[in-house]
Design a protein around this motif. Structure first.
Motif, PDB file in Angstrom:
ATOM      1  N   ASN A 171     -16.651   4.350   5.606  1.00 47.59           N
ATOM      2  CA  ASN A 171     -16.592   2.934   5.972  1.00 47.59           C
ATOM      3  C   ASN A 171     -16.203   2.047   4.796  1.00 47.59           C
ATOM      4  OD1 ASN A 171     -17.357   3.446   8.612  1.00 47.59           O
ATOM      5  ND2 ASN A 171     -19.541   3.369   8.121  1.00 47.59           N
ATOM      6  N   PHE A 172     -15.973   2.637   3.636  1.00 46.42           N
ATOM      7  CA  PHE A 172     -15.656   1.880   2.426  1.00 46.42           C
ATOM      8  C   PHE A 172     -14.153   1.918   2.166  1.00 46.42           C
ATOM      9  CE2 PHE A 172     -14.984   1.923  -2.209  1.00 46.42           C
ATOM     10  CZ  PHE A 172     -15.466   0.663  -2.507  1.00 46.42           C
ATOM     11  N   SER A 173     -13.575   0.750   1.993  1.00 47.35           N
ATOM     12  CA  SER A 173     -12.147   0.699   1.661  1.00 47.35           C
ATOM     13  C   SER A 173     -11.987  -0.114   0.377  1.00 47.35           C
ATOM     14  CB  SER A 173     -11.355   0.055   2.804  1.00 47.35           C
ATOM     15  OG  SER A 173     -11.788  -1.258   3.048  1.00 47.35           O
ATOM     16  N   TYR A 174     -10.952   0.206  -0.371  1.00 50.24           N
ATOM     17  CA  TYR A 174     -10.696  -0.492  -1.628  1.00 50.24           C
ATOM     18  C   TYR A 174      -9.200  -0.708  -1.813  1.00 50.24           C
ATOM     19  CZ  TYR A 174      -9.190   3.978  -3.667  1.00 50.24           C
ATOM     20  OH  TYR A 174      -8.516   5.133  -3.933  1.00 50.24           O
ATOM     21  N   GLN A 175      -8.907  -1.640  -2.709  1.00 49.68           N
ATOM     22  CA  GLN A 175      -7.522  -1.937  -3.043  1.00 49.68           C
ATOM     23  C   GLN A 175      -7.472  -2.288  -4.520  1.00 49.68           C
ATOM     24  OE1 GLN A 175      -5.426  -5.458  -1.351  1.00 49.68           O
ATOM     25  NE2 GLN A 175      -4.542  -3.958   0.033  1.00 49.68           N
ATOM     26  N   GLU A 224      -5.687   8.594   3.953  1.00 54.24           N
ATOM     27  CA  GLU A 224      -5.227   7.250   4.305  1.00 54.24           C
ATOM     28  C   GLU A 224      -4.768   6.436   3.103  1.00 54.24           C
ATOM     29  OE1 GLU A 224      -7.591   4.932   7.052  1.00 54.24           O
ATOM     30  OE2 GLU A 224      -8.720   6.704   7.643  1.00 54.24           O
ATOM     31  N   GLY A 225      -4.778   7.024   1.926  1.00 50.67           N
ATOM     32  CA  GLY A 225      -4.449   6.261   0.724  1.00 50.67           C
ATOM     33  C   GLY A 225      -2.953   6.097   0.511  1.00 50.67           C
ATOM     34  N   LYS A 226      -2.623   5.082  -0.254  1.00 51.47           N
ATOM     35  CA  LYS A 226      -1.227   4.886  -0.622  1.00 51.47           C
ATOM     36  C   LYS A 226      -1.137   4.144  -1.953  1.00 51.47           C
ATOM     37  CE  LYS A 226      -0.567   0.716   2.179  1.00 51.47           C
ATOM     38  NZ  LYS A 226       0.248   0.059   3.179  1.00 51.47           N
ATOM     39  N   SER A 276      10.595  -2.202  -3.149  1.00 48.36           N
ATOM     40  CA  SER A 276       9.244  -1.678  -3.066  1.00 48.36           C
ATOM     41  C   SER A 276       9.251  -0.179  -2.756  1.00 48.36           C
ATOM     42  CB  SER A 276       8.475  -2.484  -2.019  1.00 48.36           C
ATOM     43  OG  SER A 276       8.017  -1.749  -0.974  1.00 48.36           O
ATOM     44  N   TYR A 277       8.302   0.521  -3.381  1.00 45.67           N
ATOM     45  CA  TYR A 277       8.161   1.971  -3.198  1.00 45.67           C
ATOM     46  C   TYR A 277       6.731   2.253  -2.778  1.00 45.67           C
ATOM     47  CZ  TYR A 277       7.666   6.911  -4.336  1.00 45.67           C
ATOM     48  OH  TYR A 277       7.401   8.256  -4.274  1.00 45.67           O
ATOM     49  N   VAL A 278       6.548   3.061  -1.721  1.00 44.81           N
ATOM     50  CA  VAL A 278       5.223   3.433  -1.222  1.00 44.81           C
ATOM     51  C   VAL A 278       5.106   4.947  -1.272  1.00 44.81           C
ATOM     52  CG1 VAL A 278       3.659   3.394   0.754  1.00 44.81           C
ATOM     53  CG2 VAL A 278       5.156   1.435   0.324  1.00 44.81           C
ATOM     54  N   HIS A 279       4.025   5.422  -1.903  1.00 41.46           N
ATOM     55  CA  HIS A 279       3.767   6.866  -2.008  1.00 41.46           C
ATOM     56  C   HIS A 279       2.357   7.132  -1.460  1.00 41.46           C
ATOM     57  CE1 HIS A 279       4.495  10.871  -3.671  1.00 41.46           C
ATOM     58  NE2 HIS A 279       3.191  10.894  -3.874  1.00 41.46           N
ATOM     59  N   THR A 295       1.854  -3.274  -8.975  1.00 45.09           N
ATOM     60  CA  THR A 295       1.476  -1.922  -8.557  1.00 45.09           C
ATOM     61  C   THR A 295       0.075  -2.005  -7.974  1.00 45.09           C
ATOM     62  OG1 THR A 295       1.333   0.400  -9.226  1.00 45.09           O
ATOM     63  CG2 THR A 295       0.575  -1.239 -10.816  1.00 45.09           C
ATOM     64  N   MET A 296      -0.190  -1.200  -6.953  1.00 45.59           N
ATOM     65  CA  MET A 296      -1.450  -1.326  -6.245  1.00 45.59           C
ATOM     66  C   MET A 296      -1.780   0.006  -5.547  1.00 45.59           C
ATOM     67  SD  MET A 296      -2.254  -4.088  -3.246  1.00 45.59           S
ATOM     68  CE  MET A 296      -0.747  -3.691  -2.384  1.00 45.59           C
ATOM     69  N   ALA A 297      -3.047   0.364  -5.601  1.00 46.38           N
ATOM     70  CA  ALA A 297      -3.523   1.552  -4.887  1.00 46.38           C
ATOM     71  C   ALA A 297      -4.541   1.118  -3.847  1.00 46.38           C
ATOM     72  CB  ALA A 297      -4.150   2.542  -5.850  1.00 46.38           C
ATOM     73  N   SER A 298      -4.533   1.758  -2.698  1.00 49.31           N
ATOM     74  CA  SER A 298      -5.512   1.448  -1.661  1.00 49.31           C
ATOM     75  C   SER A 298      -5.887   2.735  -0.927  1.00 49.31           C
ATOM     76  CB  SER A 298      -4.957   0.407  -0.680  1.00 49.31           C
ATOM     77  OG  SER A 298      -3.788   0.891  -0.058  1.00 49.31           O
ATOM     78  N   ASP A 299      -7.136   2.790  -0.473  1.00 50.08           N
ATOM     79  CA  ASP A 299      -7.614   3.977   0.237  1.00 50.08           C
ATOM     80  C   ASP A 299      -8.872   3.603   1.008  1.00 50.08           C
ATOM     81  OD1 ASP A 299      -7.778   6.528   1.166  1.00 50.08           O
ATOM     82  OD2 ASP A 299      -8.194   7.471  -0.769  1.00 50.08           O
TER      83      ASP A 299
END
Length: 193
Positions: free
Chosen positions: A189-193, A130-132, A122-125, A181-185
């Motif tokens: 108050n709104f968060s997404y994935q 706060e996003g990754k 796994s690779y995290v960028h 593959t997945m993006a999250s941020d």
């Protein structure tokens, strides 16, 4: 066993041995036969059951992690494998009458060996506050190769006879490959994935 550098680490675990479980038990009971409300016969029986499961095994687990200069950016992975050999599943069941003569019985045995493997990379960028962004690969495999045989009690010959038509030779293999593959941020108050 583990080792650490400035930004990286690796760990290795090994385990091996012999393991098993089983039981041995008796059950006493009585069989009453009646017709028209009148008892014709009463017979006492003893049932004996035995089970033994065992195998020799070797397991290895290795994992690593590397942290890059940018905080939160990392590459990690692990691999796990277990081999179970000389494995046996033995089942015995017998029925004796009140004079301890065997009425029925069977012997079932399943010999096999098994492989279990799991791995991931796994690779995290990180991006923004706060996003990754995560991406990776996972592998999961299970394999079992075995032979099942059964012997039944023959009252005329007073011995256990292997049933030539009651056997099973089997090979089971399951492998699952996963790429993701997945993006999250989070924005306010709104968060997404």
């Amino acid at each position: 066993i583990g080792y650490e550098w400035d930004k990286s680490s690796i760990q290795l675990d090994l385990e091996g041995g012999h393991r098993g479980s089983g039981y041995d038990g008796n059950l006493n009971y009585r069989e009453d036969v009646s017709t028209g409300g009148q008892q014709i016969s009463s017979t006492k029986y003893r049932s004996h059951d035995y089970k033994d499961l065992y195998e020799t095994f070797l397991s290895a687990n290795v994992g690593f992690e590397h942290n890059f200069d940018k905080e939160g950016q990392k590459l990690s992975g692990s691999f796990f494998a277990t081999y179970g050999g000389n494995a046996m599943e033995l089942f015995e069941s017998d029925l004796f009458n009140q004079t301890e003569q065997r009425q029925r019985g069977h012997r079932a045995r399943e010999s096999e060996y098994r492989w279990t493997m799991r791995g991931d990379l796994s690779y995290v960028h990180p991006f923004g506050k706060e996003g990754k962004w995560e991406s990776g690969y996972q592998y999961n495999m299970y394999m079992e190769d075995g032979d099942y045989r059964i012997n039944m009690w023959n009252p005329q010959q007073q011995q256990f006879i292997e049933w030539d038509d009651q056997f099973c030779r089997f090979l089971f293999w399951r492998a699952i490959h996963t790429v993701y593959t997945m993006a999250s941020d989070k924005i306010g108050n709104f968060s997404y994935q």
